[in-house]
Write a protein that holds these residues in place. Sequence first.
Motif, PDB file in Angstrom:
ATOM      1  N   GLU A 114      14.101  15.747  19.312  1.00 29.49           N
ATOM      2  CA  GLU A 114      15.268  15.670  18.419  1.00 29.49           C
ATOM      3  C   GLU A 114      15.010  16.419  17.116  1.00 29.49           C
ATOM      4  N   LEU A 115      13.820  16.237  16.561  1.00 29.13           N
ATOM      5  CA  LEU A 115      13.488  16.904  15.302  1.00 29.13           C
ATOM      6  C   LEU A 115      13.372  18.415  15.500  1.00 29.13           C
ATOM      7  N   ALA A 116      12.808  18.833  16.644  1.00 28.10           N
ATOM      8  CA  ALA A 116      12.694  20.260  16.917  1.00 28.10           C
ATOM      9  C   ALA A 116      14.068  20.898  17.077  1.00 28.10           C
ATOM     10  N   LEU A 117      14.965  20.230  17.785  1.00 28.35           N
ATOM     11  CA  LEU A 117      16.314  20.752  17.972  1.00 28.35           C
ATOM     12  C   LEU A 117      17.049  20.881  16.644  1.00 28.35           C
ATOM     13  N   ALA A 118      16.830  19.919  15.751  1.00 26.10           N
ATOM     14  CA  ALA A 118      17.502  19.949  14.450  1.00 26.10           C
ATOM     15  C   ALA A 118      17.061  21.136  13.607  1.00 26.10           C
ATOM     16  N   LEU A 119      15.862  21.647  13.873  1.00 28.74           N
ATOM     17  CA  LEU A 119      15.343  22.773  13.100  1.00 28.74           C
ATOM     18  C   LEU A 119      15.865  24.120  13.585  1.00 28.74           C
ATOM     19  N   THR A 120      16.456  24.149  14.771  1.00 32.37           N
ATOM     20  CA  THR A 120      16.833  25.414  15.405  1.00 32.37           C
ATOM     21  C   THR A 120      17.613  26.367  14.500  1.00 32.37           C
ATOM     22  N   PRO A 121      18.650  25.903  13.778  1.00 33.15           N
ATOM     23  CA  PRO A 121      19.417  26.852  12.955  1.00 33.15           C
ATOM     24  C   PRO A 121      18.602  27.539  11.864  1.00 33.15           C
ATOM     25  N   GLN A 122      17.466  26.933  11.484  1.00 37.99           N
ATOM     26  CA  GLN A 122      16.676  27.488  10.386  1.00 37.99           C
ATOM     27  C   GLN A 122      15.509  28.352  10.854  1.00 37.99           C
ATOM     28  N   VAL A 123      15.289  28.436  12.168  1.00 39.20           N
ATOM     29  CA  VAL A 123      14.149  29.177  12.694  1.00 39.20           C
ATOM     30  C   VAL A 123      14.582  30.585  13.079  1.00 39.20           C
ATOM     31  N   SER A 124      13.852  31.566  12.573  1.00 42.16           N
ATOM     32  CA  SER A 124      14.226  32.962  12.802  1.00 42.16           C
ATOM     33  C   SER A 124      13.534  33.575  14.013  1.00 42.16           C
ATOM     34  N   ASP A 125      12.443  32.962  14.481  1.00 38.25           N
ATOM     35  CA  ASP A 125      11.660  33.521  15.580  1.00 38.25           C
ATOM     36  C   ASP A 125      12.242  33.058  16.916  1.00 38.25           C
ATOM     37  N   PRO A 126      12.855  33.941  17.707  1.00 38.26           N
ATOM     38  CA  PRO A 126      13.443  33.532  18.980  1.00 38.26           C
ATOM     39  C   PRO A 126      12.405  33.003  19.962  1.00 38.26           C
ATOM     40  N   GLY A 127      11.163  33.458  19.845  1.00 42.10           N
ATOM     41  CA  GLY A 127      10.116  32.951  20.718  1.00 42.10           C
ATOM     42  C   GLY A 127       9.858  31.476  20.492  1.00 42.10           C
ATOM     43  N   LEU A 128       9.890  31.054  19.221  1.00 41.29           N
ATOM     44  CA  LEU A 128       9.717  29.641  18.906  1.00 41.29           C
ATOM     45  C   LEU A 128      10.875  28.818  19.445  1.00 41.29           C
ATOM     46  N   VAL A 129      12.091  29.333  19.284  1.00 46.80           N
ATOM     47  CA  VAL A 129      13.270  28.616  19.775  1.00 46.80           C
ATOM     48  C   VAL A 129      13.193  28.469  21.292  1.00 46.80           C
ATOM     49  N   ALA A 130      12.788  29.521  21.987  1.00 42.45           N
ATOM     50  CA  ALA A 130      12.661  29.463  23.447  1.00 42.45           C
ATOM     51  C   ALA A 130      11.623  28.427  23.859  1.00 42.45           C
ATOM     52  N   GLY A 131      10.482  28.417  23.174  1.00 48.86           N
ATOM     53  CA  GLY A 131       9.442  27.436  23.473  1.00 48.86           C
ATOM     54  C   GLY A 131       9.913  26.023  23.245  1.00 48.86           C
ATOM     55  N   MET A 132      10.702  25.827  22.197  1.00 52.24           N
ATOM     56  CA  MET A 132      11.253  24.511  21.916  1.00 52.24           C
ATOM     57  C   MET A 132      12.166  24.055  23.044  1.00 52.24           C
ATOM     58  N   HIS A 133      13.078  24.932  23.496  1.00 52.40           N
ATOM     59  CA  HIS A 133      13.992  24.560  24.589  1.00 52.40           C
ATOM     60  C   HIS A 133      13.210  24.193  25.851  1.00 52.40           C
ATOM     61  N   ARG A 134      12.134  24.919  26.116  1.00 54.36           N
ATOM     62  CA  ARG A 134      11.326  24.626  27.295  1.00 54.36           C
ATOM     63  C   ARG A 134      10.682  23.249  27.194  1.00 54.36           C
ATOM     64  N   SER A 135      10.169  22.913  26.009  1.00 55.23           N
ATOM     65  CA  SER A 135       9.531  21.608  25.820  1.00 55.23           C
ATOM     66  C   SER A 135      10.553  20.472  25.847  1.00 55.23           C
ATOM     67  N   VAL A 136      11.702  20.693  25.214  1.00 49.93           N
ATOM     68  CA  VAL A 136      12.738  19.657  25.164  1.00 49.93           C
ATOM     69  C   VAL A 136      13.227  19.304  26.566  1.00 49.93           C
ATOM     70  N   ALA A 137      13.218  20.292  27.473  1.00 51.59           N
ATOM     71  CA  ALA A 137      13.670  20.030  28.841  1.00 51.59           C
ATOM     72  C   ALA A 137      12.889  18.884  29.478  1.00 51.59           C
ATOM     73  N   ARG A 138      11.618  18.737  29.119  1.00 50.70           N
ATOM     74  CA  ARG A 138      10.816  17.652  29.700  1.00 50.70           C
ATOM     75  C   ARG A 138      11.348  16.295  29.281  1.00 50.70           C
ATOM     76  N   THR A 139      11.752  16.162  28.032  1.00 49.92           N
ATOM     77  CA  THR A 139      12.264  14.864  27.578  1.00 49.92           C
ATOM     78  C   THR A 139      13.622  14.571  28.201  1.00 49.92           C
ATOM     79  N   LEU A 140      14.439  15.607  28.369  1.00 49.46           N
ATOM     80  CA  LEU A 140      15.747  15.413  29.002  1.00 49.46           C
ATOM     81  C   LEU A 140      15.578  14.987  30.452  1.00 49.46           C
ATOM     82  N   LEU A 141      14.624  15.589  31.125  1.00 51.05           N
ATOM     83  CA  LEU A 141      14.386  15.246  32.518  1.00 51.05           C
ATOM     84  C   LEU A 141      13.882  13.812  32.645  1.00 51.05           C
ATOM     85  N   ALA A 142      12.998  13.406  31.735  1.00 49.44           N
ATOM     86  CA  ALA A 142      12.463  12.042  31.769  1.00 49.44           C
ATOM     87  C   ALA A 142      13.566  11.014  31.552  1.00 49.44           C
ATOM     88  N   ALA A 143      14.606  11.431  30.806  1.00 48.87           N
ATOM     89  CA  ALA A 143      15.731  10.525  30.544  1.00 48.87           C
ATOM     90  C   ALA A 143      16.784  10.591  31.646  1.00 48.87           C
TER      91      ALA A 143
END
Length: 453
Positions: free
Chosen positions: A223-252
């Motif tokens: 949740e905290l990583a997703l909230a930071l998305t609009p402020q992050v300029s590095d697309p690689g970081l945003v992509a890595g975040m989406h990949r990691s967040v997918a694990r929590t969504l799947l667990a839910a």
Amino acid sequence: MDEPAVIGQRVQRLRAERGLTQRQLAEPAYTAAYISTLESGKVRPSDTALRFLAERLDTTYEELTTGRPARLATELRLALTDARRLLATGTLDEAAVRYRELLAEAEELALEPERADALTGLGECALESGELNSAREHFESAERILASVGAPLPRRVRALRGRAVAHLLAGELRYACYVLETALDELNAQGLHDPDALMLLYASSIGPYMDMGAHARAAQAAELALALTPQVSDPGLVAGMHRSVARTLLAAGRVAEADASLAKAQDLYQQLQTRTELAHCHWMRGYVHAQNGDLEGAEHELRTAREMLTARRAALYAAQVEVELADVLRRRGKHEEAVALLSRLLELGTGLGDGRGAVHAAGARRLLGLIAEEEGADEHAEEHYVLALTLLERSGAAGDLADICRLLGDLLRRTGRTEAALDVYRTGLGHRAVPGTTTLGPAPAAPPFRATW
């Protein structure tokens, strides 16, 4: 910075080349006597004085204090950026060779921050190739160098995160969490609102949290990583975040959202041509398909990931994908292929065991146990389960450990060893206590500025 005598000689030479007297150089801020004392090396000039003199002598502060043209540092930083791109799009061997060349240049020029960046790059190469001890040493050296030159924590986060991942891949989940959480607490306590650093740390913490069974904490980090998305300029970081967040969504149980998050990551990685990370997306999508019962789709995605990682010579990651692939093959009834795949991994040591990828090594043992049970070979199944239990107890992967205890306990109970089964069940329950309370310390504090996001 050079010694006062060396700086004094340099000032004298530059002044003479420009045809200036000591008075002309000194005015209006200083005196000719001060310049004379400085040129003789009898005084250590202040930072303010050096910047004044650099401007008067039409040079840079860096060149005046070190004798090194500023363009050399700039050129080296540019080369390091190119090397990082090579790591993402080329081969590991090419990237490692280039980083070693740049490390030698940085050492020759005494450029400590650039030396740390080269070491971090070498650490990332070693991570991909499965050389975890080497990776950890590179990251630790980079952190020490950056700390010695007073680099702020956000500047050190890339190396720090690499060190945490090295511990994670070695099966040291608790320590990986500790490293990441300590950095998050320090950033937030100091009010260092660096969105890129925060996102990298939060996204990197999701994996070890999930492996330890701390799903609530993983969801909070997502949740905290997703909230930071609009402020992050590095697309690689945003992509890595989406990949990691997918694990929590799947667990839910939010499979469609997990797949959508992975699709976003995959699209970004394709744009960036980041091969290893793109392979990780295929890996994770295979896992999502498997959890959703689409075994054919899962097998396709996992074979794609394995092919990409093998081409990159990312041995440890490729071995971990093969464990996931073996599970899909088992579920599709392809026992012979699954056993051959798992046995090769464990017998040849290609990335699993010996402290490397302990959680996935345990996963391989678990699958061999399941196949043995399905084929009626209870003795072999028990042997595999016990080996998996030993690996998981060292790693602290509470969720996986509880699962293997259940499987072993069920086997023991079914074969008439009730007391032994109860002992194993108790072991699983002891490690499976409330996630995030007994296996981990207090959760890192949320950023004090979160309300302003």
